[in-house]
Motif scaffolding. Structure first.
Motif, mmCIF file in Angstrom:
data_model
loop_
_atom_site.group_PDB
_atom_site.id
_atom_site.type_symbol
_atom_site.label_atom_id
_atom_site.label_comp_id
_atom_site.label_asym_id
_atom_site.label_seq_id
_atom_site.Cartn_x
_atom_site.Cartn_y
_atom_site.Cartn_z
ATOM 1 N N GLY A 153 7.271 -1.164 -4.696
ATOM 2 C CA GLY A 153 7.532 -1.468 -6.309
ATOM 3 C C GLY A 153 7.020 -2.761 -6.939
ATOM 4 O O GLY A 153 7.399 -3.251 -7.770
ATOM 5 N N THR A 154 6.390 -3.372 -6.109
ATOM 6 C CA THR A 154 5.819 -4.951 -6.482
ATOM 7 C C THR A 154 4.311 -4.934 -6.326
ATOM 8 O O THR A 154 3.706 -3.656 -6.139
ATOM 9 N N GLU A 155 3.766 -5.982 -6.821
ATOM 10 C CA GLU A 155 2.228 -6.080 -6.881
ATOM 11 C C GLU A 155 1.622 -6.181 -5.540
ATOM 12 O O GLU A 155 0.464 -6.317 -5.435
ATOM 13 N N ASN A 156 2.490 -6.163 -4.390
ATOM 14 C CA ASN A 156 1.892 -6.240 -3.105
ATOM 15 C C ASN A 156 1.848 -4.766 -2.468
ATOM 16 O O ASN A 156 1.282 -4.610 -1.504
ATOM 17 N N ASP A 157 1.964 -3.741 -3.152
ATOM 18 C CA ASP A 157 1.766 -2.454 -2.842
ATOM 19 C C ASP A 157 0.369 -2.295 -2.604
ATOM 20 O O ASP A 157 -0.307 -2.812 -3.245
ATOM 21 N N GLY A 158 0.285 -1.218 -1.556
ATOM 22 C CA GLY A 158 -1.049 -0.740 -1.338
ATOM 23 C C GLY A 158 -1.255 -0.650 0.229
ATOM 24 O O GLY A 158 -0.101 -0.439 1.170
ATOM 25 N N GLU A 159 -2.373 -0.458 0.729
ATOM 26 C CA GLU A 159 -2.771 -0.082 2.322
ATOM 27 C C GLU A 159 -3.024 -1.316 2.885
ATOM 28 O O GLU A 159 -3.755 -2.244 2.528
ATOM 29 N N TYR A 160 -2.418 -1.401 4.163
ATOM 30 C CA TYR A 160 -2.574 -2.686 5.006
ATOM 31 C C TYR A 160 -3.041 -2.086 6.267
ATOM 32 O O TYR A 160 -2.774 -0.927 6.843
ATOM 33 N N VAL A 161 -3.734 -2.972 7.004
ATOM 34 C CA VAL A 161 -3.785 -2.792 8.564
ATOM 35 C C VAL A 161 -3.269 -3.787 9.211
ATOM 36 O O VAL A 161 -3.392 -4.948 8.988
#
Length: 150
Positions: free
Chosen positions: A62-70
């Protein structure tokens, strides 16, 4: 060799009334994270995990850091220590570690992340208390998962 400045560290300790082998099994069942972890879902998990293995994960907190990471596995020592690293080199990298220490009443589970890079302090320090609470919630979720009879 790069000159890496060490930045903030977030560390949370959770005592779990299960042996380290059981905690390790749940912690490294990457396909099972969707069943207990509130913010992390692994995608296309490799059959074997070794140092150098790359793990893809979807973060949704629920933050701006959401997304896909490796994440790249740096250390994998069952059932004691697991470390991965991910982020944007030189900007914001996180070295995430999980340490399992046997205790008479189960396991002391320590989850820690050390941040480095030019944006580490500016990004992590304002969010420190929320990150500490989030990490504590992950430890509680793991403890509850192990208490569910699995």
């Amino acid at each position: 060799m790069r000159n890496v400045q060490h930045g903030p560290v977030i560390t949370v300790v959770t005592d779990i009334a299960s042996p380290p082998e059981d905690v390790w099994r749940e912690l490294t069942d990457f396909a099972g994270y969707a069943e207990w972890h509130p913010a992390l879902r692994f995608v296309a998990v490799p059959a074997e995990i070794l140092p150098g293995t790359r793990l893809r994960a979807q973060v949704s907190s629920g933050t701006e850091n959401d997304g896909e990471y490796v994440f790249t596995v740096l250390h994998y020592e069952a059932p004691r220590r697991f470390v991965w690293e991910g982020g944007i080199p030189d900007v914001l990298m996180g070295k995430h570690s999980f340490i399992l220490e046997p205790r008479a009443d189960g396991t002391r589970y320590t989850e820690s992340e050390e941040f480095t890079g030019t944006a580490a302090v500016a990004t992590v320090e304002p969010a420190r208390s929320q990150m500490e609470e989030d990490y504590a919630s992950y430890g509680r979720a793991l403890r509850e998962r192990l208490g569910s009879g699995r």
